[in-house]
Design a protein around this motif. Structure first.
Motif, PDB file in Angstrom:
ATOM      1  N   PHE B  12      18.227 -20.899 -11.094  1.00 39.64           N
ATOM      2  CA  PHE B  12      16.999 -20.878 -10.320  1.00 39.64           C
ATOM      3  C   PHE B  12      16.849 -22.190  -9.546  1.00 39.64           C
ATOM      4  O   PHE B  12      16.507 -22.191  -8.360  1.00 39.64           O
ATOM      5  N   ILE B  14      19.221 -24.239  -8.582  1.00 43.97           N
ATOM      6  CA  ILE B  14      20.186 -24.260  -7.469  1.00 43.97           C
ATOM      7  C   ILE B  14      19.637 -23.467  -6.296  1.00 43.97           C
ATOM      8  O   ILE B  14      19.636 -23.914  -5.149  1.00 43.97           O
ATOM      9  N   PHE B  15      19.103 -22.294  -6.628  1.00 43.89           N
ATOM     10  CA  PHE B  15      18.623 -21.424  -5.562  1.00 43.89           C
ATOM     11  C   PHE B  15      17.472 -22.072  -4.806  1.00 43.89           C
ATOM     12  O   PHE B  15      17.454 -22.086  -3.570  1.00 43.89           O
ATOM     13  N   ILE B  16      16.533 -22.656  -5.563  1.00 44.74           N
ATOM     14  CA  ILE B  16      15.378 -23.259  -4.906  1.00 44.74           C
ATOM     15  C   ILE B  16      15.820 -24.452  -4.053  1.00 44.74           C
ATOM     16  O   ILE B  16      15.330 -24.656  -2.932  1.00 44.74           O
ATOM     17  N   MET B  18      18.674 -24.824  -2.621  1.00 44.79           N
ATOM     18  CA  MET B  18      19.273 -24.240  -1.414  1.00 44.79           C
ATOM     19  C   MET B  18      18.190 -23.843  -0.416  1.00 44.79           C
ATOM     20  O   MET B  18      18.308 -24.057   0.790  1.00 44.79           O
ATOM     21  N   LEU B  19      17.119 -23.263  -0.965  1.00 42.22           N
ATOM     22  CA  LEU B  19      16.025 -22.824  -0.100  1.00 42.22           C
ATOM     23  C   LEU B  19      15.410 -24.029   0.605  1.00 42.22           C
ATOM     24  O   LEU B  19      15.155 -24.001   1.814  1.00 42.22           O
ATOM     25  N   LEU B  20      15.185 -25.102  -0.169  1.00 43.10           N
ATOM     26  CA  LEU B  20      14.583 -26.294   0.434  1.00 43.10           C
ATOM     27  C   LEU B  20      15.499 -26.882   1.495  1.00 43.10           C
ATOM     28  O   LEU B  20      15.048 -27.330   2.551  1.00 43.10           O
ATOM     29  N   SER B  22      17.798 -25.250   3.269  1.00 45.83           N
ATOM     30  CA  SER B  22      17.932 -24.408   4.463  1.00 45.83           C
ATOM     31  C   SER B  22      16.595 -24.226   5.163  1.00 45.83           C
ATOM     32  O   SER B  22      16.541 -23.602   6.222  1.00 45.83           O
ATOM     33  N   ALA B  23      15.501 -24.749   4.568  1.00 45.28           N
ATOM     34  CA  ALA B  23      14.206 -24.621   5.239  1.00 45.28           C
ATOM     35  C   ALA B  23      14.219 -25.322   6.596  1.00 45.28           C
ATOM     36  O   ALA B  23      13.469 -24.964   7.491  1.00 45.28           O
ATOM     37  N   THR B  25      16.467 -25.058   8.791  1.00 42.01           N
ATOM     38  CA  THR B  25      16.963 -24.158   9.842  1.00 42.01           C
ATOM     39  C   THR B  25      15.918 -23.131  10.264  1.00 42.01           C
ATOM     40  O   THR B  25      16.114 -22.423  11.234  1.00 42.01           O
ATOM     41  N   ILE B  26      14.815 -23.052   9.497  1.00 42.64           N
ATOM     42  CA  ILE B  26      13.810 -22.049   9.844  1.00 42.64           C
ATOM     43  C   ILE B  26      12.898 -22.627  10.912  1.00 42.64           C
ATOM     44  O   ILE B  26      12.267 -23.653  10.719  1.00 42.64           O
ATOM     45  N   SER B  27      12.863 -21.950  12.026  1.00 41.43           N
ATOM     46  CA  SER B  27      12.020 -22.438  13.101  1.00 41.43           C
ATOM     47  C   SER B  27      10.596 -21.959  12.865  1.00 41.43           C
ATOM     48  O   SER B  27      10.327 -21.202  11.959  1.00 41.43           O
ATOM     49  N   TYR B  28       9.671 -22.408  13.697  1.00 40.27           N
ATOM     50  CA  TYR B  28       8.312 -21.923  13.555  1.00 40.27           C
ATOM     51  C   TYR B  28       7.814 -21.388  14.878  1.00 40.27           C
ATOM     52  O   TYR B  28       7.835 -22.071  15.893  1.00 40.27           O
ATOM     53  N   VAL B  29       7.398 -20.144  14.845  1.00 41.98           N
ATOM     54  CA  VAL B  29       6.843 -19.505  16.025  1.00 41.98           C
ATOM     55  C   VAL B  29       5.389 -19.224  15.725  1.00 41.98           C
ATOM     56  O   VAL B  29       5.081 -18.510  14.777  1.00 41.98           O
ATOM     57  N   GLN B  30       4.466 -19.816  16.486  1.00 41.96           N
ATOM     58  CA  GLN B  30       3.080 -19.411  16.266  1.00 41.96           C
ATOM     59  C   GLN B  30       2.698 -18.379  17.294  1.00 41.96           C
ATOM     60  O   GLN B  30       2.592 -18.664  18.479  1.00 41.96           O
TER      61      GLN B  30
END
Lengths: 485, 228, 186, 112
Positions: B12, B14-16, B18-20, B22-23, B25-30
């Motif tokens: 868990f 490791i997964f979290i 990874m999530l943090l 790769s966050a 790479t997440i763009s934000y579109v409002q």
């Protein structure tokens, strides 16, 4: 009311929803029967009207692009028909027994959530459906006041709440990334870690092997009608959402891990089923195996198999469950002393022929379609799984029958008719010398295995809560790793 | 067992992480979600416009989730025998104050529910605020009085009736040739208490429904488990 | 401001996860919910904050407190014997009482204590329906034979607590507890 | 981005609690924390750029109302699930006298 009311997909949900509270208000049997039949008839009518004008898009409240996007198409047609049939027949069966009004209230809301899941295209709406239907399932499983049921239900609650919270996180991140919750409007690439967070909860809901070991305990402990509803309709919800996601950027490249998990599930399910001695658990393990077929089949053939599986699995659960409730024995050895009465055994055999993929029965159609449209490694695995299905189903058939007076039981007959009708109507699409030889070989090898290899007792280590969590985490990381490569 | 838990915590973790990682790479579109909402629904609280306007479908299910939970709790707790030893606090001062607080919380809850479209709040919050006051009253009442004043049967009937009313409100537009869940009443002037078409009506109904449901849950718990 | 609130939330969450006692965890949970509600308010979401404050902080805590009250009860019968089990002006006392009390607290159970005059006879135990105790104690020797009950000797040699043989789980967990082989991690 | 990180960390603490705790009640409390983490995530997404609540008697620019509107549903679902889970827990502990998930699982295995 005039007859030319315009028809909307959302009516499929609103009708059972509207009638559900009435079950709690009027608690007499007669009114409940009337209400149940009214819901089924209205839903069937709406489905019929919708088929005339499909595919049909609807934004709730008429607010284009801001309301929730609903769509009724071929996929929805197959699934809604399945849901209405399974829940309708379960109601038919339940009237002979002593169910509280709460059962009808919950199942009619379950029908409306299942219908919604078949038409919705909104990621958050799907989350609500996943949670509501699961909450209903927890209560239905725990209805008998026995601590085993309660523990099975609580275990399921914990693992699925954990999973759905993860799904919701993924939905949030997708919204952040794309600015929309509508599946049909999602564009651009989604990072693989979010895709895996989104997919694995859906796999858990559809009951495939590594993530769904809650299923055997829950489906086998529940009362007959609840087992039929759970195995026949409830587990199909995850698969339809996955099929919805296939042609979107979310799942464009992600179908490989799903196929692999599905194949694993198809094979492991039958192995576990063959070595099991509790009859209801045999059927539950078959659900795991058959859901593997469904997911491996993709949106066209898989959906057809989901329909067929829903029908014959609920028939099997009706017959076996009635027998278990009548005799009180779960074990296959004990049942050999208390054999099936003739009128029940016939329908059991029809269900078994359906699930084994014998020509002229519905399982044959969808199974051969799936086997012929899958890459070669998948073909081998699925044929092996079919052999296992025949072998473990032979165990059920080998219980045998005793002579009894003939009784006509309507819900058995409805299900058996659908199995045979589908099996005969669509046979020209798949029939060839090769498929017939193949199915014959599968049957012969399966029966040989049943006669030669003796089942062993496998300890239920995979169903412990801690192990279930680790299975879930492993699947999550595997899916992510495959997507990342 | 401990090892297995350790491994899953590690996975868990490791997964979290990874999530943090790769966050980034997440763009934000409002998306532009605000303009037009007031014109569409007549509610100046745009959250309420979404909650009871555009996404009323979700909200219907949310009410159902709550109802299902209430029904499930009542049914399942019915299995265990009722507790004899409910000992209410019978001091005069406490009784008077709890009654006062109950009244005040009912009024506050009602206001929060009715004015959900012009200020923060809404039916759910209002209902729960009202129910909190009722729970305080339960602490001072003997069980028979609770059962007489908050009668289970009547509450169940009211709950079902309100539920059906909400669904009918969602279905009425079909008869007028509109699509279901559409706002079929006049929208009024945004910002006034009577505006927003069906939104304040549905909010009020949800408020009453949630009040009844929460009181039922609290009452059942107290009946079978006692307080404190 | 928002970041501070967020970190406070994290600290309270760690507090919930680290506490071994359910009651303390529930109190931490209430604090966590209130902090989170403030955090949502600071982040510009008053509706969410109100929902969290009323549902999460108040109502959930209430239900937890009621639900946690006493889960399950053990019916204990005791014979008055001074150092082992006796009644004082303010409750019970004695070595066996404290042992059982600690066991019950650990498993969040409730003791229902009844006094019996003397060691019950075989006939009473077999025929009398009112003898439905889970545990009989009060300085009993472990050589007694009470049908339907199994003696559980503890650290004082020769003394035993008699546990009903049917109630398997109490028997096992009490055995674990008395032997001291309790390494359950909460 | 720090807000997203805070939300994910709270989510992770809840998840670890679910996995690590043995007592069912503490497991359920951790589920509640996990849910709060997701709510915080949605609220952070809504307030990533602007933090003025979208009630139009103040002047903008406003926070994104959609995530806030949908996440209220999730809070209610969390409450409903939690109260059901608590009822299950109470019934189980009444019958078995234990709340340890390890023990319950062993009991199930012993009966076969």
């Amino acid at each position: 009311m005039s007859i030319d009311i315009q028809i909307y997909p959302s009516l499929l949900t609103l009708v059972p929803m509207l009638f559900a509270p009435l079950f709690l208000l009027f608690r007499t049997k007669l009114v409940q029967k009337l209400l149940a039949s009214l819901i089924i008839i209205l839903d069937l009518l709406i489905i019929y009207r919708l088929t005339l004008i499909m595919p049909l898009d609807e934004y709730t409240g008429g607010w284009i692009l801001r309301g929730i996007h609903l769509r009724f198409d071929n996929l929805s047609l197959i699934y809604t028909l399945l849901f209405v049939t399974v829940i309708g027949t379960s109601w038919l069966s339940s009237f002979k027994k002593n169910y509280p009004p709460l059962f009808y209230f919950l199942t009619s809301i379950l029908l409306s959530t299942l219908n919604t899941s078949a038409i919705t295209l909104d990621l958050f709406n799907i989350y609500v459906m996943l949670e509501l239907s699961s909450i209903i399932a927890y209560i239905l499983i725990a209805m008998k006041d026995n601590w085993k049921h309660l523990w099975a239900s609580l275990k399921y609650l914990m693992i699925s709440y954990f999973a759905f919270t993860m799904y919701l996180t993924a939905v949030g991140l997708i919204y952040m990334h794309t600015g929309t919750l509508d599946i049909s409007r999602i564009t651009g690439e989604i990072p693989p870690i979010i895709v895996s967070m989104l997919i694995v909860p859906l796999l858990l809901k559809s009951g495939v092997f590594p993530v769904s070991m809650w299923l055997p305990a829950a489906h086998s402990l529940a009362p007959t009608e609840v087992s039929a509803i759970l195995s026949g309709s409830f587990v199909k919800m995850g698969s339809i959402v996955i099929f919805r996601l296939i042609n979107t950027p979310i799942l464009k490249q992600a179908y490989t891990p799903i196929t692999l998990i599905a194949l694993l599930s198809a094979l492991t399910g039958v192995i576990l089923a063959y070595n099991e001695s509790n009859v209801k658990r045999i059927l539950a393990f078959h659900t795991i195996s058959q859901m593997g077929y469904v997911l491996a089949g993709g949106p066209v053939y898989g959906a057809l198999h989901a329909f067929n599986h829903g029908i014959f699995k609920s028939l099997l659960f009706f017959t076996v469950g009635d027998q278990v409730e009548e005799t009180g024995h779960y074990d296959i050895k004990a049942l050999k002393h208390a054999k099936f009465p003739m009128h029940r055994y016939i329908f059991l055999v029809i269900g078994v022929l359906g699930i084994s993929g014998v020509p002229l029965f519905s399982g044959f159609i969808s199974k051969s379609m799936i086997i012929h449209h899958i890459p070669i490694y998948g073909k081998v695995v699925l044929i092996l799984a079919s052999v296992g299905t025949v072998a473990s189903m032979s165990k059920l058939v080998s219980i045998g029958y005793r002579k009894s007076s003939i009784k006509l039981i309507p819900h058995y007959i409805i299900m058996a008719t659908i199995i045979i009708l589908v099996g005969i109507r669509y046979i020209e699409h798949v029939i060839s010398l090769w498929t017939i030889i193949e199915s014959l070989i599968v049957i012969i090898v399966g029966i040989t295995i049943f006669l030669v290899i003796h089942p062993k007792h496998i300890p239920r280590i995979l169903e412990k809560l801690d192990i279930m969590v680790i299975e879930y985490m492993l699947t999550l990381i595997t899916v992510w790793a495959i997507l990342y490569m | 067992m401990k090892n297995i838990r350790l491994i899953s915590v590690l996975l868990f973790g490791i997964f979290i992480s990874m999530l943090l990682v790769s966050a980034e790479t997440i763009s934000y579109v409002q998306p532009d979600n605000v303009t037009g909402a007031v014109k569409d629904t007549g509610a100046i609280n745009v959250i309420a416009a979404y909650y009871l306007g555009y996404r009323l479908f979700d909200t219907l299910f949310e009410i159902l989730v709550f109802t299902v939970a209430v029904q499930g709790v009542v049914y399942l707790l019915g299995h265990i025998p009722t507790l004899e030893q409910h000992k209410p606090m019978r001091e005069k001062a406490i009784i008077i104050y709890t009654d006062l607080i109950f009244g005040a919380s009912l009024i506050t809850g009602m206001y929060i529910a009715v004015a959900g479209h012009i200020s923060a709040g809404g039916g759910f919050v209002g209902g729960i605020v009202g129910a909190t006051g009722a729970v305080l009253v339960f602490l001072t009442m003997p069980m028979e009085d609770i059962e007489n004043e908050f009668n289970h049967k009547y509450m169940a009937i009211w709950e079902a009736v309100i539920l059906i009313t909400i669904f009918i409100l969602a279905l009425i537009p079909i008869l007028k040739g509109m699509s279901p869940m559409e706002n079929f009443l006049p929208l009024g002037t945004p910002g006034h208490i009577i505006s927003g078409g069906i939104i304040p009506i549905v909010d009020t109904l949800i408020g009453i429904k949630v009040l009844i449901g929460a009181v039922t849950i609290a009452q059942t718990f107290i009946k079978h488990r006692g307080v404190f | 401001m928002e970041v501070t609130l967020g970190f406070m939330g994290i600290i309270f969450a760690i507090g919930v996860v680290l506490s071994h006692n359910p009651m303390r965890a529930v109190i931490f949970m209430g604090a966590f919910s209130i902090t989170m509600a403030t955090y949502y308010y600071a982040m510009g979401a008053p509706d969410v904050a109100m929902a969290e404050a009323t549902l999460g902080a108040v109502f959930t805590t209430f239900i937890y407190v009621v639900a946690m009250k006493h889960r399950g009860s053990i019916k204990v019968a005791y014979i008055r014997k001074e150092p082992f089990f006796f009644k004082t002006n303010n409750g019970f006392a004695g070595s066996e009482y404290h042992l059982l009390k600690r066991f019950a607290d650990k498993n969040a159970m409730h003791l229902e204590i009844t006094r019996i005059a003397e060691i019950p006879s075989h006939k009473d135990l077999q025929t009398d329906r009112s003898f439905q105790f889970d545990i009989i104690c009060g300085g009993l020797k472990d050589s007694l034979s009470l049908p339907g009950y199994t003696p559980l000797p503890y650290h004082l040699r020769g003394f035993a607590i008699y546990v009903k043989t049917d109630s398997e789980d109490i028997y096992e967990s009490l055995e674990d507890f008395l032997v001291g082989d309790v390494n359950e991690e909460y | 981005m720090i807000y997203i990180a805070i939300a994910v960390v709270i989510f992770a603490i809840g998840g670890i609690g679910i996995i690590w705790k043995d007592n069912i009640l503490l497991k359920l409390l951790s589920l509640g924390i996990m849910n709060a983490g997701v709510v915080a995530l949605f609220v952070s997404i809504a307030g990533l750029k602007y933090r003025i609540p979208a009630i139009l008697n103040t002047s903008g620019p406003y926070a994104d109302p959609l995530p806030q509107a949908v996440i209220i549903t999730s809070i209610v679902i969390g409450f409903a699930t939690m109260s059901l889970a608590l009822v299950f827990t109470m019934l189980i502990s009444l019958k078995k006298g234990t709340l340890s998930s390890k023990k319950l699982q062993e009991d199930i295995d012993r009966e076969h």
